[in-house]
Structure formats: C-alpha cells, structure tokens
Design a protein around this motif. Structure first.
Motif, PDB file in Angstrom:
ATOM      1  N   PRO A 152      -6.351   6.505   4.635  1.00 53.83           N
ATOM      2  CA  PRO A 152      -4.912   6.534   4.337  1.00 53.83           C
ATOM      3  C   PRO A 152      -4.559   5.598   3.186  1.00 53.83           C
ATOM      4  CG  PRO A 152      -5.255   6.386   6.683  1.00 53.83           C
ATOM      5  CD  PRO A 152      -6.595   6.207   6.046  1.00 53.83           C
ATOM      6  N   PHE A 153      -3.495   5.933   2.473  1.00 49.35           N
ATOM      7  CA  PHE A 153      -2.998   5.167   1.321  1.00 49.35           C
ATOM      8  C   PHE A 153      -3.920   5.263   0.102  1.00 49.35           C
ATOM      9  CE2 PHE A 153      -1.833   2.625   5.190  1.00 49.35           C
ATOM     10  CZ  PHE A 153      -0.593   3.220   5.338  1.00 49.35           C
ATOM     11  N   GLY A 178      -7.256   8.265  10.465  1.00 51.60           N
ATOM     12  CA  GLY A 178      -6.631   6.954  10.324  1.00 51.60           C
ATOM     13  C   GLY A 178      -7.539   5.842  10.810  1.00 51.60           C
ATOM     14  N   ASP A 213       0.811  -1.210   0.000  1.00 52.54           N
ATOM     15  CA  ASP A 213       0.000   0.000   0.000  1.00 52.54           C
ATOM     16  C   ASP A 213       0.840   1.253   0.000  1.00 52.54           C
ATOM     17  OD1 ASP A 213      -3.001  -0.835   0.508  1.00 52.54           O
ATOM     18  OD2 ASP A 213      -1.710  -2.187   1.637  1.00 52.54           O
ATOM     19  N   SER A 214       2.081   1.168   0.536  1.00 48.49           N
ATOM     20  CA  SER A 214       2.914   2.364   0.584  1.00 48.49           C
ATOM     21  C   SER A 214       4.393   2.001   0.607  1.00 48.49           C
ATOM     22  CB  SER A 214       2.566   3.191   1.822  1.00 48.49           C
ATOM     23  OG  SER A 214       3.319   4.382   1.836  1.00 48.49           O
ATOM     24  N   TYR A 215       5.173   2.706  -0.225  1.00 49.79           N
ATOM     25  CA  TYR A 215       6.627   2.589  -0.191  1.00 49.79           C
ATOM     26  C   TYR A 215       7.165   3.810   0.538  1.00 49.79           C
ATOM     27  CZ  TYR A 215       6.265  -1.127  -3.677  1.00 49.79           C
ATOM     28  OH  TYR A 215       5.967  -2.287  -4.336  1.00 49.79           O
ATOM     29  N   GLU A 216       7.617   3.623   1.781  1.00 47.96           N
ATOM     30  CA  GLU A 216       7.996   4.757   2.617  1.00 47.96           C
ATOM     31  C   GLU A 216       9.408   5.245   2.296  1.00 47.96           C
ATOM     32  OE1 GLU A 216       6.014   6.269   4.981  1.00 47.96           O
ATOM     33  OE2 GLU A 216       4.437   5.058   4.082  1.00 47.96           O
ATOM     34  N   GLN A 238     -11.274   2.853   4.378  1.00 43.13           N
ATOM     35  CA  GLN A 238      -9.991   3.343   4.870  1.00 43.13           C
ATOM     36  C   GLN A 238      -9.512   4.507   4.014  1.00 43.13           C
ATOM     37  OE1 GLN A 238      -7.155   0.252   5.625  1.00 43.13           O
ATOM     38  NE2 GLN A 238      -5.459   1.696   5.678  1.00 43.13           N
ATOM     39  N   PHE A 290       0.484  11.005   5.780  1.00 39.60           N
ATOM     40  CA  PHE A 290      -0.930  10.625   5.864  1.00 39.60           C
ATOM     41  C   PHE A 290      -1.312   9.649   4.749  1.00 39.60           C
ATOM     42  CE2 PHE A 290      -5.499  11.943   4.980  1.00 39.60           C
ATOM     43  CZ  PHE A 290      -6.017  11.146   5.981  1.00 39.60           C
ATOM     44  N   ALA A 291      -0.838   9.898   3.544  1.00 38.33           N
ATOM     45  CA  ALA A 291      -1.294   9.107   2.399  1.00 38.33           C
ATOM     46  C   ALA A 291      -0.305   8.021   2.011  1.00 38.33           C
ATOM     47  CB  ALA A 291      -1.559  10.027   1.206  1.00 38.33           C
ATOM     48  N   GLY A 292       0.947   8.126   2.452  1.00 36.98           N
ATOM     49  CA  GLY A 292       1.944   7.156   2.044  1.00 36.98           C
ATOM     50  C   GLY A 292       2.460   7.442   0.658  1.00 36.98           C
ATOM     51  N   GLU A 307      -1.824   1.899  11.494  1.00 36.74           N
ATOM     52  CA  GLU A 307      -2.392   2.173  10.176  1.00 36.74           C
ATOM     53  C   GLU A 307      -2.089   1.053   9.182  1.00 36.74           C
ATOM     54  OE1 GLU A 307      -4.534   4.335   9.473  1.00 36.74           O
ATOM     55  OE2 GLU A 307      -4.412   5.340  11.400  1.00 36.74           O
ATOM     56  N   LYS A 325       4.077   4.019  10.965  1.00 39.89           N
ATOM     57  CA  LYS A 325       2.743   3.601  10.526  1.00 39.89           C
ATOM     58  C   LYS A 325       2.321   2.295  11.209  1.00 39.89           C
ATOM     59  CE  LYS A 325       2.118   6.232   6.336  1.00 39.89           C
ATOM     60  NZ  LYS A 325       3.299   7.089   6.245  1.00 39.89           N
ATOM     61  N   LEU A 385       1.233   3.394  14.766  1.00 40.78           N
ATOM     62  CA  LEU A 385      -0.073   4.045  14.767  1.00 40.78           C
ATOM     63  C   LEU A 385      -1.187   3.064  14.408  1.00 40.78           C
ATOM     64  CD1 LEU A 385       0.861   7.422  13.034  1.00 40.78           C
ATOM     65  CD2 LEU A 385       0.061   7.147  15.369  1.00 40.78           C
TER      66      LEU A 385
END
Lengths: 260, 269
Positions: free
Chosen positions: B133-134, B119, A172-175, B131, B214-216, A189, A184, A187
C-alpha cells in the motif's frame, strides 16, 4: 418570500389533515400546545452523523409532529448543493469557510451561530506499533503516515498544527476525508494519522487516541444557520434552538466536541 | 445486399427514436456540460500546475502498465474461459462470476478487499518483506483488478466468434500448441484483443475508489488524475477540477472513438 410562506402553510395544512385522526401527542402538563409541524431538512457535516441523529431523536420526542430529515456529507459538497438551490432548511458545517460559501451567496437567513468546536487528535492502531507519542513522530520516514488532503478542513487544520510545532511530516497518503485516514488506522495500514477527537471516540477500541498540545492552534468551529429558502422556518428554528440548548450541547460534548 | 440491408435498418420504428434519444441525452449532455463549463481560457496554466502534470504522467504510466499486465494475464484467462464449455456447470459459472465481479463491485469494496489481502496485516501481505500500500505498485494492482475483466470478456467474445478450424488444421500439419497459439489464435483474435486493451486502458485511467482505498493518495506516487480531480473539487477552486475532468474525458473519448466498430470481430465483419 410570500410564496415560501404560502407553501409552508399548505404543507402545514396537509400534514395537519393527515394527523387529525392520530391520537393527540402526549405533552407535558402546563406546556403550551406544540404547533410545530412538517419536515425539517438538515444538511450536516459527515462528522455530525451520530450526534445529530441522536439530537433529532430527542427533538422528535418534544415535537412529535416534526420529522427531521438529514443529508450528511462533506461540508464543501453540501455547501455547493445549497448554493445550487437544494431545498434545505438548516445547514450545519464543519468549518466557517464552507458556511461562508453559503452566506456569501446570501442563502442564509440571519447570521450563522458557532455551536461546537472540534480538535485534532493523533490516531494510532490499538497496539501503537510505531510507538508514537507526539507530533514529532510524524517526521520519522520509516512510519506509515496519513493526513487529510489540504483541500478538506481537516487537512488545513493538520497543516496548521505542523506549522505550529515546526515539524515536517513524512506523509505516505493524503486522504480525501477524515474517515479515509481513520479507516487506514483501523486496518493497521498506517502507524499514525491526524483525525478529530470525535472520530477517535466514535471508533471506540479500534483506534487509540493521543492528544498533543499543538492541537489548540487549529480548533475548528462548527457553524449552524437557518436557510433563506426554508419552507418551514418555525420548525427549523426550533431545531437550531434545540442544538444550541443544554440538552443538545450535552449530546455533542459527550461525543467529544468542545464548547464554541 | 447492401441496399436491402439499408432498407431493413431504415425501417426502425420512429417510436424507438424517443427513448433512444433520451438515452443519448442522458449519456452525452453531462459531458457537454463539462465542455461548456470548462475554463478554456485558463486551461494551459491550470494544466501546467506541477501537481496536475504529475498526476497526468502517473495516470498514463500506471494505466499503460495495468493494460500490459491485463493482456499478459488476461488473454490466457480468456482462453481458459472460452474453452471451459466441457467443465462442470458449477465450476464454469463460478469462474465466470469471479471474472465479472470486479465489473459490478463498488471499487471502494475492491480496494478494501485488496488491503485485506495485500495490506500490512493482510492474508498474504503479512508475509511480504516489503509494503505494497501507498506505492505506485499498489496503484497498478488496483487498476488491474478493476480493469482486467473488460479485456478478458472482450477477448473471450473474440475467441468464441473465431473459427477453430484454422487451429485444427495447423495441428494436423504438426504445429505445436504454443505455435498454434502465437501463429493462429492470437492473430485471429487480434481485433478483440485491441478492443479489450483500449477499454481496459480507459477503465484503468478512470479508476478512483479502489486506488484511493488501497494505494492512498500522494502527489507523484499514488495520486492519479481522478484522485487529483476529486481533491480539486473539494477545494474552494473547482475550476481546476473542471479542467482535469475535461482532460480525462478527452483522452477517453479519443481512445474509445478509435475503437470504431471493432468491439467483437465477426459481428461487424
């Protein structure tokens, strides 16, 4: 070179002058008088923040006239600063690739030494809401998954373990760095992320770590090197020796780092 | 009149030119350095990379959406702010502080605050069936949070500078309040609205900290141009990062230059 030595001598004399009035440092009976003085500037990977701060405190007890100053940050950013001529004595990187940038630009004095390794671990929120048990869970699309971006060392390592496991993660996310993944998870998330073992230990009860067998395919080495531009090479070398000593090594392994 | 005005402007003491020149150098030279360093020869192929064009498209779309939301919500807020003179001082100051805070807050803090609100375990987010976020929606929310104050403050300035007698006249002629808003107030403050909208768009386009927190960051979904730029900078090939910086700079300069002197009407009219 000669100018650097002269500068070191001047700095040393100035500091000696400053400390002349202060009481002589308590030293172990029989130990040779401590001649090290001045400041050692260490550029170190962000993941070494806690351990190197502790190592510097122990080092300063042995060498009270040496002040260790840190610049912690992403290894690639630090390497870029050093190549651009930042006044740094010691560089400790989180990957051999970033150290290579510095040694290729002939900024190192002597060969870098690998002093620890770091291994990836799965990090999940304490309650493990996604019931994650291993790498295969990263392929479940209903879970929220975060990894490091491929541009940073932890992202490269993550790609390697997934290739070894034959798992295609549903990300979902590449930090931008490993702390982004960790935050994350803390938290709640995301259901699972890949971080370093040391990050899991440092986060304490805020995250739960899960080891996985494929982690052994992407063990990252941390090299340390003296830099050519150092104005205080004796003290800088003493600091590196301390990091490599059993006392330094214990501080690092207690935090979750592995033997090189 | 113009002649005397020119003479007055010409009488600026030369001493002030030194700090003014330094200020301009500080603001302008870094941009010049990017222009000089940018890999002009490889520019077309660097910008044609799928990851880059995806980031550019996402950034433009989300920045436009954030600007539209900021206008729909921000113009009424600016009206409330401009007409809050009769409120108690504390309430007025609190309102103004709330509007201004996102301007001065580190964007990462804004991102964390949004996570804590929207979140999965957030104050409101825990009750939502989906959801945030992301998702691309999270990008728009983060950008709106950071960029809307620019629009609100610009529009508020325009409202304060506008002549309220037109509204009063319209009211005495029997126009409803909504008609007055659409037919009188909005046209009067239009220059302020367009200036505020352009600033808001540029700020949304450049948003990094709140968005990545927040969104990634996922290519094509939440990885905007500033995030792609930062990640390229971390990689071993910073050339793409310079190319992306150039694109961001070019868009911002073009948009801001179109502002001309219309920052707030009445000042330059």
């Amino acid at each position: 070179m000669r100018r650097a030595l002269a500068a070191a001598a001047v700095v040393g004399m100035l500091l000696a002058g400053c400390s002349a009035q202060s009481p002589a440092p308590a030293s172990t009976v029989g130990a040779p008088a401590d001649t090290l003085r001045g400041t050692v500037t260490v550029a170190a990977a962000a993941s070494l923040t806690e351990t190197f701060t502790a190592i510097a405190a122990a080092f300063s007890r042995d060498h009270p006239n040496v002040r260790v100053v840190f610049n912690f940050g992403g290894s690639s950013g630090l390497a870029a600063q050093i190549v651009q001529g930042a006044p740094v004595d010691v560089f400790a990187a989180a990957s051999s690739g970033t150290m290579k940038t510095v040694s290729d630009a002939s900024r190192t004095d002597g060969n870098p030494t690998d002093f620890v390794t770091n291994t990836l671990e799965i990090a999940v929120p304490p309650t493990n809401p996604g019931a994650v048990t291993g790498l295969t869970d990263f392929a479940r699309p209903q879970l929220a998954i975060a990894l490091c971006a491929a541009a940073v060392p932890c992202g490269t390592a993550a790609a390697r373990v997934f290739a070894a496991a034959g798992v295609v993660p549903s990300v979902d996310s590449y930090e931008q760095d490993v702390k982004g993944v960790l935050t994350k998870v803390e938290l709640g998330e995301i259901d699972a992320g890949l971080v370093y073992k040391t990050d899991v230990i440092a986060a304490g009860s805020r995250v739960k770590g899960i080891e996985f067998p494929e982690a052994s395919t992407a063990v990252g080495s941390y090299p340390i090197a003296l830099l050519r531009a150092s104005a205080n090479k004796d003290a800088a070398r003493a600091f590196i020796d301390f990091v490599l000593s059993p006392r330094g090594f214990k501080i690092l392994t207690d935090a979750g780092f592995g033997a090189p | 009149m113009p002649a005397s005005g020119r003479r007055r402007r010409g009488s600026l003491t030369p001493v002030l030119w030194v700090p003014a020149g330094l200020a301009l150098a500080l603001l302008g030279l870094p941009l010049l350095a990017v222009v000089m360093r940018a890999p002009w020869g490889q520019l077309p192929e660097l910008l044609a990379q799928p990851s880059v064009s995806a980031a550019l498209r996402l950034s433009l779309i989300t920045a436009v959406e954030s600007t539209i939301i900021s206008m729909v919500l921000g113009i009424p807020l600016a009206l409330v702010l401009a007409r809050s003179e009769r409120w108690p001082a504390l309430a007025r100051r609190l309102l103004r502080a709330l509007v201004t805070v996102p301007l001065v807050l580190p964007p990462v803090v804004g991102g964390v605050a949004l996570l804590l609100l929207l979140g999965r375990h957030g104050l409101l987010g825990q009750f939502l069936p989906f959801q945030i976020p992301f998702s691309t929606a999270a990008v728009v929310i983060a950008q709106t949070f950071v960029a809307m104050p620019f629009l609100v403050l610009a529009v508020e300035g325009a409202i304060r500078a506008s002549d309220r007698r037109f509204e009063v006249a319209a009211a005495t002629l029997g126009a409803s309040r909504l008609t007055i808003f659409y037919r009188i107030t909005l046209p009067l403050i239009a220059p302020g609205v367009s200036a505020g909208a352009l600033l808001c768009f540029c700020r949304a386009l450049g948003e990094f900290g709140a968005t990545i927190t927040f969104a990634g960051s996922f290519p094509g979904v939440t990885q905007t141009l500033p995030i792609a730029t930062y990640l390229q900078l971390q990689s071993t090939n910073p050339e793409s990062a310079y190319a992306l910086s150039l694109v961001l700079m070019a868009v911002s300069v073009i948009v801001l230059a179109s502002l001309r002197d219309r920052w707030v009407p009445g000042v330059t009219a």
